[in-house]
Design a protein around this motif. Structure first.
Motif, mmCIF file in Angstrom:
data_model
loop_
_atom_site.group_PDB
_atom_site.id
_atom_site.type_symbol
_atom_site.label_atom_id
_atom_site.label_comp_id
_atom_site.label_asym_id
_atom_site.label_seq_id
_atom_site.Cartn_x
_atom_site.Cartn_y
_atom_site.Cartn_z
ATOM 1 N N UNK A 95 56.787 -12.453 0.250
ATOM 2 C CA UNK A 95 55.875 -12.715 1.353
ATOM 3 C C UNK A 95 55.520 -11.393 2.038
ATOM 4 N N UNK A 96 54.308 -11.320 2.610
ATOM 5 C CA UNK A 96 53.837 -10.062 3.161
ATOM 6 C C UNK A 96 53.032 -10.311 4.441
ATOM 7 N N UNK A 97 52.948 -9.278 5.261
ATOM 8 C CA UNK A 97 52.122 -9.332 6.471
ATOM 9 C C UNK A 97 50.676 -9.119 6.052
ATOM 10 N N UNK A 98 49.924 -10.221 6.034
ATOM 11 C CA UNK A 98 48.581 -10.190 5.472
ATOM 12 C C UNK A 98 47.553 -9.565 6.414
ATOM 13 N N UNK A 99 47.702 -9.803 7.720
ATOM 14 C CA UNK A 99 46.639 -9.429 8.656
ATOM 15 C C UNK A 99 47.059 -8.352 9.649
ATOM 16 N N UNK A 100 48.069 -7.587 9.293
ATOM 17 C CA UNK A 100 48.535 -6.517 10.179
ATOM 18 C C UNK A 100 47.975 -5.188 9.693
ATOM 19 N N UNK A 101 47.226 -4.527 10.553
ATOM 20 C CA UNK A 101 46.614 -3.257 10.194
ATOM 21 C C UNK A 101 47.468 -2.058 10.594
ATOM 22 N N UNK A 102 48.324 -2.251 11.636
ATOM 23 C CA UNK A 102 49.080 -1.090 12.115
ATOM 24 C C UNK A 102 50.311 -1.544 12.881
ATOM 25 N N UNK A 103 51.426 -0.854 12.641
ATOM 26 C CA UNK A 103 52.655 -1.051 13.413
ATOM 27 C C UNK A 103 53.103 0.321 13.908
ATOM 28 N N UNK A 104 53.138 0.487 15.225
ATOM 29 C CA UNK A 104 53.568 1.745 15.827
ATOM 30 C C UNK A 104 54.825 1.487 16.654
ATOM 31 N N UNK A 105 55.864 2.263 16.400
ATOM 32 C CA UNK A 105 57.127 2.099 17.120
ATOM 33 C C UNK A 105 57.508 3.431 17.744
ATOM 34 N N UNK A 106 57.797 3.400 19.060
ATOM 35 C CA UNK A 106 58.301 4.587 19.772
ATOM 36 C C UNK A 106 59.567 4.198 20.501
ATOM 37 N N UNK A 107 60.619 4.973 20.345
ATOM 38 C CA UNK A 107 61.890 4.654 20.996
ATOM 39 C C UNK A 107 62.785 5.879 20.981
ATOM 40 N N UNK A 108 63.812 5.793 21.795
ATOM 41 C CA UNK A 108 64.854 6.817 21.692
ATOM 42 C C UNK A 108 65.573 6.661 20.356
ATOM 43 N N UNK A 109 65.796 5.423 19.958
ATOM 44 C CA UNK A 109 66.427 5.155 18.671
ATOM 45 C C UNK A 109 65.739 3.969 18.011
ATOM 46 N N UNK A 115 62.965 -5.639 6.038
ATOM 47 C CA UNK A 115 61.812 -5.133 5.306
ATOM 48 C C UNK A 115 60.550 -5.191 6.152
ATOM 49 N N UNK A 116 59.754 -4.132 6.111
ATOM 50 C CA UNK A 116 58.419 -4.126 6.696
ATOM 51 C C UNK A 116 57.460 -4.157 5.512
ATOM 52 N N UNK A 117 56.995 -5.349 5.185
ATOM 53 C CA UNK A 117 56.163 -5.539 3.993
ATOM 54 C C UNK A 117 54.721 -5.784 4.431
ATOM 55 N N UNK A 118 53.868 -4.829 4.151
ATOM 56 C CA UNK A 118 52.454 -4.954 4.489
ATOM 57 C C UNK A 118 51.624 -5.025 3.216
ATOM 58 N N UNK A 119 50.587 -5.853 3.246
ATOM 59 C CA UNK A 119 49.645 -5.808 2.137
ATOM 60 C C UNK A 119 48.889 -4.492 2.172
ATOM 61 N N UNK A 120 48.571 -4.031 3.369
ATOM 62 C CA UNK A 120 47.919 -2.753 3.571
ATOM 63 C C UNK A 120 48.123 -2.369 5.028
ATOM 64 N N UNK A 121 47.750 -1.153 5.400
ATOM 65 C CA UNK A 121 47.873 -0.760 6.796
ATOM 66 C C UNK A 121 48.624 0.542 6.984
ATOM 67 N N UNK A 122 49.119 0.741 8.221
ATOM 68 C CA UNK A 122 49.797 1.986 8.581
ATOM 69 C C UNK A 122 51.045 1.668 9.395
ATOM 70 N N UNK A 123 52.098 2.439 9.133
ATOM 71 C CA UNK A 123 53.349 2.315 9.872
ATOM 72 C C UNK A 123 53.692 3.678 10.459
ATOM 73 N N UNK A 124 53.998 3.718 11.757
ATOM 74 C CA UNK A 124 54.354 4.969 12.425
ATOM 75 C C UNK A 124 55.630 4.762 13.230
ATOM 76 N N UNK A 125 56.594 5.653 13.069
ATOM 77 C CA UNK A 125 57.851 5.597 13.818
ATOM 78 C C UNK A 125 58.125 6.968 14.424
ATOM 79 N N UNK A 126 58.353 6.978 15.740
ATOM 80 C CA UNK A 126 58.664 8.226 16.438
ATOM 81 C C UNK A 126 59.855 7.976 17.345
ATOM 82 N N UNK A 127 60.924 8.755 17.172
ATOM 83 C CA UNK A 127 62.142 8.540 17.958
ATOM 84 C C UNK A 127 63.054 9.743 17.859
ATOM 85 N N UNK A 128 63.984 9.809 18.783
ATOM 86 C CA UNK A 128 65.052 10.804 18.657
ATOM 87 C C UNK A 128 65.805 10.621 17.343
#
Length: 932
Positions: A95-109, A115-128
């Motif tokens: 199974x996959x995330x069909x309609x998700x274009x972008x996941x952005x995560x910001x945290x200290x940790x 699993x982050x399963x996307x059919x397509x899109x962008x994933x961004x992670x920024x943290x200590x």
């Protein structure tokens, strides 16, 4: 220290004695006030704040819907991507995330635990720190079509020690043989890219040895499906850096755009609010503030840094984030407090208090439209600016008051120093005269005069913390003061000694005054620092750093000064090396003038100690508000990311508006618990430091109408909670005004008599010492050498049905027996220190009158009941204390019965006395009542 409560009478027999004869305090078991608790139980059981910190996963989740799909942004201190916490982003195998274009995560940790399963899109992670668990992976299951696909990780530490061998389950290149058709990553087509910058990368099964920076790119490629493929097109798809270059990139992002510090500051305030008076919480908070201070200071946004300042102030002053000590209960102006709460409730939630109008509704509407807004709502910013302007005006009035008190204190300290010098010179002069007379006798062959040691008339007064400050400073200090029987041995002081002690106090006082001048004078630089988001330099930067250091110095030296005043020696006598000095009229006059000046010094010091705490609280509150305003004024809504920031700032802004109401709610709840013994049960979010209603709508749909509906539900819920509190507070206040809701007033009698022999020997000894001290005070007052401010009354009432849950209605001196007929009148005052213990069937609580509880403030002095002796002495308390009048008084001044009462002496006309009177016995009636 414990106080003994002794009772010969059972509750039943004591009540049978009747109203006029009263119930005697007397003799039995000891009671340890150290076992008493604050007026409200802790809002949460938090024996381990560090554990609470580590499991707290509250985050800010926003969702935007665009033509290419949904876009999620997740910001928090710790973001753990797991099926339990993020079910909407979790997909099982196949199974996959069909309609998700972008996941952005910001945290200290960031912890990737699913699993982050996307059919397509962008994933961004920024943290200590970014940690991949075994179940954590990122995958794209369809080739890029109309848009590029990407994975971006920017972090200080990328921890893969617990990860699977291939946590990046995708290839950057189409490895289809060329003969089978054109590749999807052919030149000119959409692509899939990986951009990773990590200061340190820890490989699988090794959390100690980091990957060498030069080997980082190959290492990352081997985590993907490109592993072991021939070098070629795929190489350009990877941008990987490690070591100092990556650390610098992360530091730059932290300074300019990362938002997790705001979430971390809010989380730290949340953890602190759960148990603000607990030692473990305070220790943890102190460490956390130290750890985060430098990190937050480099950010352009000053919101998190201002949040740390508030925490640091609360920790140092032993208060909660509302500026309230654990024992703080408003014992005055209940009616005024109710009126203020009603006005605040109407302003925020509408005149009907139902949330259908008011500022909070306007902010909710703004938050709902933030996702499509073209610009920041200027009117809402003005709301906050107006609130900060009001608080700044109050701050300015407080600062002016403090300046006046500081100047007065400097003058009286100089006066005391001058008197000390005169006393030292007088002592030297008398010694020289004595030695000259001795030398003359020696030359004439006459017998030398004998040297005799004698104490001067009266005692030496030293400045001491007002008892109310002991109550306001916290549970331990208050319990010690209540339980102190004041039977310390008399100490001996010398002129040189008291001068040295005064000089030490003046040294601390002068340092505080100097630094406080900087704090007050350069506060504008601190505001400027926040408004300009840290962009100050040169002389302005120097002044700001000086202001910060001065704040720390004032806090540190104020604490030292308070500690030095906390436990003064009892009954210090000034001793001279000759009798002629002790009887010297000029020396006696100087000592009297000094003691009078010290009384003024003590009053000013105590007032300034309380004012500094209030000043500190108001300053940090203003800086927090200015930080929010600065962010809103600089925000340009040019893209979705800026609008998401607008949504977050809206929540911070609403916190500043709701905070005063939440503080008043806390005070009302404390008042109810004090007056009735019952706590109003409200949801935890309504009791802690307000975070705004938006915390209850995280993850709401992106549609403005749906979001507005969710916010309205949360707003109405909070308005209903505060409305319930107001209703219960009003009912309790009305009951206090109803005479029929009170039991019959009863006198509890204290007697001290030199001739008494029956009873506990220790108690008899303390009462006879009280008479000794009282007579000494009278003698000193007549000689114009007034000494201590008060004498502790060894009044030790037992806990019986009459005193349980009782408050003080009044005090009457019913009998005073003199050794001889007094020549004139004197005034005896019995003082209540504005704090004490309420003893109920379910336990004992310590309460203290709130100092500076609101715009009306609160006096620092004790509450006094004066009696002119002997002309005003009346054996029947009902002649002097009218129940209806006193009932009206205690509606706004309900003081606990169990406390450390003290007596002071005034002699209106000293010249009318030729011989100081001696009191042989005294009887004091403490009239108590309690609501049914």
């Amino acid at each position: 220290m414990s106080l003994s409560f002794k009772g010969l009478l059972s509750a039943a027999s004591a009540l049978a004695i009747g109203l006029h004869s009263g119930i005697s305090d007397a003799t039995a078991d000891s009671f340890d006030y150290g076992n008493c608790s604050p007026p409200l139980r802790s809002e949460a059981n938090q024996s381990d704040p560090e554990a609470a910190w580590n499991v707290d996963r509250r985050v800010f989740v926003s969702e935007t819907v665009r033509a290419d799909g949904r876009r999620f942004k997740i910001v928090g201190d710790i973001v753990e991507l797991s099926p339990e916490l993020f079910p909407s982003l979790y997909r099982q195998d196949g199974q996959y995330l069909e309609d998700v274009a972008e996941i952005t995560v910001e945290a200290r940790e960031i912890i990737v635990g699913m699993p982050i399963r996307l059919t397509s899109g962008a994933v961004s992670m920024t943290a200590d720190r970014v940690t991949f668990k075994f179940d954590g992976l990122v995958s794209f299951v369809r080739p890029p079509a109309t848009a590029n696909q990407s994975l971006k990780i920017l972090t200080g530490i990328l921890d893969l020690s617990s990860a699977r061998s291939k946590p990046l389950l995708f290839a950057s290149t189409d490895w289809t043989p060329p003969a089978e058709g054109p590749r999807w990553n052919a030149p000119g087509k959409t692509s899939r890219s990986v951009e990773i910058a990590a200061g340190k990368i820890f490989p699988r099964m090794d959390a100690v040895t980091a990957v060498a920076p030069e080997a980082a790119k190959t290492f990352i490629v081997n985590l993907t499906l490109d592993a072991s493929k021939p070098d070629g097109d795929w190489s350009n798809a990877y941008t990987v850096s490690a070591g100092s270059v990556a650390d610098q990139a992360y530091a730059q992002a932290l300074r300019t755009k990362l938002e997790w510090p705001d979430a971390t500051a809010m989380k730290l305030q949340r953890i602190f609010s759960l148990d603000p008076y607990g030692t473990a919480t305070r220790d943890f908070t102190a460490r956390a503030v130290t750890n985060f201070r430098e990190v937050f200071a480099i950010r352009a946004s000053k919101m998190a840094e201002a949040g740390l300042l508030r925490l640091e102030r609360a920790n140092m002053t032993e208060t909660d984030l509302f500026g309230l000590a654990s024992t703080s209960v408003p014992m005055t102006s209940v009616a005024g407090r109710l009126d203020r709460f009603k006005a605040m409730l109407a302003t925020l939630y509408g005149t009907d208090g139902d949330g259908d109008s008011g500022l909070m509704k306007l902010w909710d509407e703004q938050a709902a439209m933030a996702g499509v807004a073209a610009s920041v709502d200027a009117e809402r910013v003005k709301d906050i600016q107006k609130d900060i302007k009001r608080k700044t005006d109050e701050y300015a009035v407080l600062a002016a008051t403090m300046e006046q008190r500081e100047n007065a204190l400097a003058n009286v300290e100089a006066q005391i120093s001058g008197l000390d010098a005169q006393m030292q010179n007088r002592e030297t002069h008398l010694r020289q005269i004595f030695e000259a007379e001795q030398e003359d006798r020696r030359a004439k062959g006459e017998q030398l005069k004998a040297v005799q040691t004698a104490a001067a008339v009266g005692s030496v007064m030293f400045p001491a913390a007002a008892p109310v400050l002991a109550g306001a400073s916290g549970l331990y200090a208050a319990s010690v003061e209540i339980g102190d029987t004041d039977d310390m041995p008399t100490m001996i002081a010398t002129v040189q000694g008291i001068a040295e002690r005064h000089a030490a106090i003046v040294d601390l006082s002068s340092k505080i005054r100097k630094d406080w001048t900087t704090v007050r004078g350069d506060f504008g630089q601190a505001v400027d620092y926040v408004r300009k988001r840290g962009n100050i330099a040169g002389e302005d930067r120097k002044k700001f750093e000086g202001w910060r250091k001065a704040v720390e110095s004032v806090r540190s030296n104020s604490e030292k000064l308070y500690k030095s005043l906390e436990r003064p020696a009892s009954g210090e006598k000034l001793q001279f090396d000759r009798e002629d000095a002790a009887k010297d009229a000029e020396m006696v006059k100087l000592l009297g003038q000094r003691n009078d000046a010290v009384k003024v010094q003590q009053s000013l010091q105590n007032e300034l100690i309380a004012l500094r705490k209030d000043f500190d609280f108001r300053a940090t509150e203003i800086l927090e508000g200015e930080a929010v305003i600065a962010e809103l004024l600089t925000l340009q809504l040019a893209n979705d990311e800026a609008r998401l920031r607008y949504r977050q700032l809206s929540d911070w802004a609403r916190r500043t508006l709701i905070r005063d109401l939440a503080r008043e709610a806390s005070l009302l709840r404390r008042s109810l618990a004090y007056a009735t013994g019952n706590q109003v049960e409200l949801p935890l979010d309504a009791l802690l430091f307000a975070e705004g209603d938006l915390v209850e709508s995280y993850g709401t749909p992106a549609e403005p109408a749906q979001l507005e509906s969710a916010l309205a539900d949360a707003r109405k819920k909070r308005a209903a909670m505060y409305g319930l509190l107001l209703s219960q507070a009003q009912t309790a206040y009305n009951d206090l005004k109803d005479q029929n809701r009170w039991n019959v007033p009863t006198p509890i009698v204290f007697t001290a008599d030199y001739k008494a022999t029956a009873g506990d020997s220790g108690l008899l000894a303390r009462r006879k010492k009280f008479l000794d001290d009282l007579n000494t005070e009278i003698e000193g007052a007549i000689a114009d050498v007034d000494s201590r401010t008060s004498i502790r009354i060894p009044f030790e009432p037992d806990l019986i049905g009459t005193t349980e849950g009782s408050v003080l209605l009044g005090i009457n001196i019913a009998k005073v027996t003199f050794a001889a007929e007094p020549e004139a009148n004197l005034v005896l005052k019995v003082d209540h220190p504005r704090f004490g213990a309420m003893r109920r069937p379910n336990g004992c609580v310590i309460v203290g009158d709130l100092v500076n509880s609101g715009p009306e403030g609160s006096e620092l002095g004790s509450v006094s009941w004066p009696t002119t002796v002997p002309s005003g002495v009346n054996p029947d308390w009902q002649d002097t204390i009218v129940f209806a009048n006193q009932l009206a008084r205690i509606q706004d001044a309900m003081f606990p019965f169990f406390t450390g009462y003290r007596m002071t002496v005034e002699v209106p006309e000293p010249d009318e006395w030729s011989t100081p009177p001696r009191i042989e016995a005294i009887e004091v009636q403490f009239i108590v009542a309690k609501p049914n």
